[in-house]
Design an enzyme around this catalytic site. Structure first.
Site, PDB file in Angstrom:
ATOM      1  CB  SER A 255      11.680  -7.061  21.919  1.00 35.19           C
ATOM      2  OG  SER A 255      11.431  -5.418  21.154  1.00 35.19           O
ATOM      3  CE  LYS A 256       5.168  -8.503  25.086  1.00 40.26           C
ATOM      4  NZ  LYS A 256       5.791  -8.273  26.195  1.00 40.26           N
TER       5      LYS A 256
END
Ligand code: GLU
Length: 487
Positions: A255-256
């Protein structure tokens, strides 16, 4: 598998950034198509009307082009089985919906979202798998009239036969089987008339004669729904291959917070597409031998689905950077300069517009630095020595070296010789440095290291002759005085 023409597709929903995982799915499909001289179809799955944007669609196409993944048929290039955009195929879906309704394989469902949610909650509370209970399966004419009078707009639900095993073969995971009771009747067309993904995808893959569907493992739970729809519609299902999730190095979903996750981000960081493709191919697929570096052509030759692993692929930035560094090293300085330019602008080293001379100089500088970077953005960690005449010593060790008794003579000799030099190119500077060691009878290290430290502040870096010739006589002499004044 080789009798029929291989037809694969990449079917993105243009609802946001183009994720690395999507690019890997596209690549695997593309490699399979190319390997067997098949066709690669690009279909736009834009039935999520609220979230789909033209911008995202363009971004995905742009990224695929950048990676070298080309399509034979698609919304923009057309093809024999178009249209290739789902919102332009609503009539087609509707035709099949009418067929399923007429055959009793699907039915109108008037349940409101609140009713569905209440049912789900009740099942959940009892510890049951939530699924639609079939309330609207057998509505009478008067019940339908009543619901219509209430202004309810129906969805269309597919009737899943109970107590059945839904079985399919997966190219990566072998035979997969789901209990149909766990699936339950599901909506195929929403109340606004727009089909859901699981339904549209089946009709499209069938009508577009898709033979192989390679996609992410996150779709595995959709596949039983699709398999029962293939059966109900009288279509032959393609072969499925669900490739493993891409995890971060801490084994959680990427994820980010783990860094860049979209193709665009890597592009903007100054990676070469060849490096990204090379790395993506290794995310789940493994070659037969020890080879790590693959051109697109080599991948086409060597790729095969039976070497795609079931276990999760781990996105390892260090590995990507290791691979990428080799590509940067081999690229021409001109190409690498294009990758670093935006980063030099952001860091304030160069203006938005750059003269032809400044660009040519920059290319020469980049030629000396490209072996130190894995992608364009990293240039800012190395280029300061070429721009900044205010020298700062990198550590105490460097300062210590300048305290050596020979330093004043080395510096004086260098100053004198450089002042006298008319053509300050790398070979001339090299000869000059050598002559200092000879005249002062000092080892190379006693000359080169202190000069490097005085001129760059660093103990390591590109060849000193290159640095000096690139920075030029005037600036080097000025740097020399400035730094010497500090010690
Ligand atoms: N539109 C779907 C997605 O982007 C396609 C999934 C599939 O390949 O079937 O996830």
């Amino acid at each position: 598998m080789l009798q029929q023409e291989i037809r694969v597709r990449f079917a993105p929903s243009p609802t946001g950034p183009f994720h690395i995982g999507g690019a890997r799915s596209a690549l695997f499909n593309w490699l399979l198509a190319k390997k067997y001289n098949g066709k690669f179809v690009m279909r736009i799955e834009d039935t999520d009307l609220e979230r789909s944007t033209k911008e995202s669609e363009e971004n995905i196409k742009d990224a695929l082009n950048w990676l070298g993944i080309t399509w034979d048929e698609g919304a923009d290039v057309g093809g024999p089985y178009g249209p290739y955009r789902q919102t332009e195929r609503l009539d087609t879906y509707n035709k099949y919906t009418q067929q399923l309704l007429a055959e009793g394989k699907a039915y109108y469902c008037y349940c409101s979202e609140e009713e569905i949610e209440a049912e789900r909650q009740a099942q959940h509370d009892k510890g049951e798998t939530p699924r639609y209970g079939g309330r609207c399966r057998h509505l009478t004419e008067s019940e339908i009239a009543q619901f219509t009078a209430e202004g309810r707009k129906p969805t269309v639900r597919f009737h899943v036969i109970e107590n059945k095993q839904i079985v399919f073969k997966d190219m990566v995971r072998d035979t997969i089987s789901f209990d149909s009771n766990g699936v339950g009747d599901f909506v195929i067309v929403k109340s606004d008339g727009v089909p859901v993904y699981n339904y549209a995808v089946v009709i499209d893959d069938a009508l577009m004669h898709i033979t192989h569907v390679i996609r992410g493992e996150e779709h595995l739970s959709n596949t039983p729904r699709q398999v029962v729809l293939y059966e109900a519609l009288g279509f032959t299902a393609p072969e499925f291959g669900h490739i493993s999730l891409i995890l971060a190095t801490d084994r959680s979903k990427m994820s980010k917070r783990h860094g860049a996750t979209s193709v665009d981000q890597y592009r903007n960081l100054g990676y070469l597409p060849e490096a990204i493709v090379n790395y993506l191919a290794l995310l789940g697929w493994s070659p037969v031998g020890e080879q790590e570096f693959f051109s697109l052509e080599e991948l086409v030759q060597q790729f095969s689905m039976d070497r795609v692993a079931k276990s999760p692929a781990v996105f390892d930035l260090d590995k990507l950077n290791y691979i990428s560094a080799q590509y940067i090293k081999k690229a021409t300085p001109e190409v690498v300069t294009e990758l670093v330019l935006p980063h030099l602008k952001t860091a304030g080293y160069i203006d938005d517009t750059i003269s032809v001379e400044a660009k040519a100089w920059l290319v020469s500088v980049v030629a000396e630095l490209q072996e130190y970077i894995s992608h364009g953005a990293e240039i800012v960690n190395h280029i300061d020595i070429f721009f900044n005449d205010e020298i700062e010593f990198e550590n105490e060790e460097a300062v210590e070296i300048l305290r050596d008794a020979d330093i004043p003579q080395v510096m004086a000799s260098f100053r004198e010789k450089l002042q006298a030099l008319t053509i300050v190119d790398a070979p001339a500077v090299k000869a000059l440095l050598k002559s200092i060691t000879k005249e002062l009878k000092l080892g190379g290290k006693k000359v080169f290291m202190p000069l490097r430290i005085v001129l760059t502040g660093k103990m390591h870096g590109p060849d000193l002759d290159k640095i000096i010739s690139l920075i030029g006589k005037e600036r080097i002499l000025a740097r020399l005085e400035k730094t010497l004044a500090k010690i």
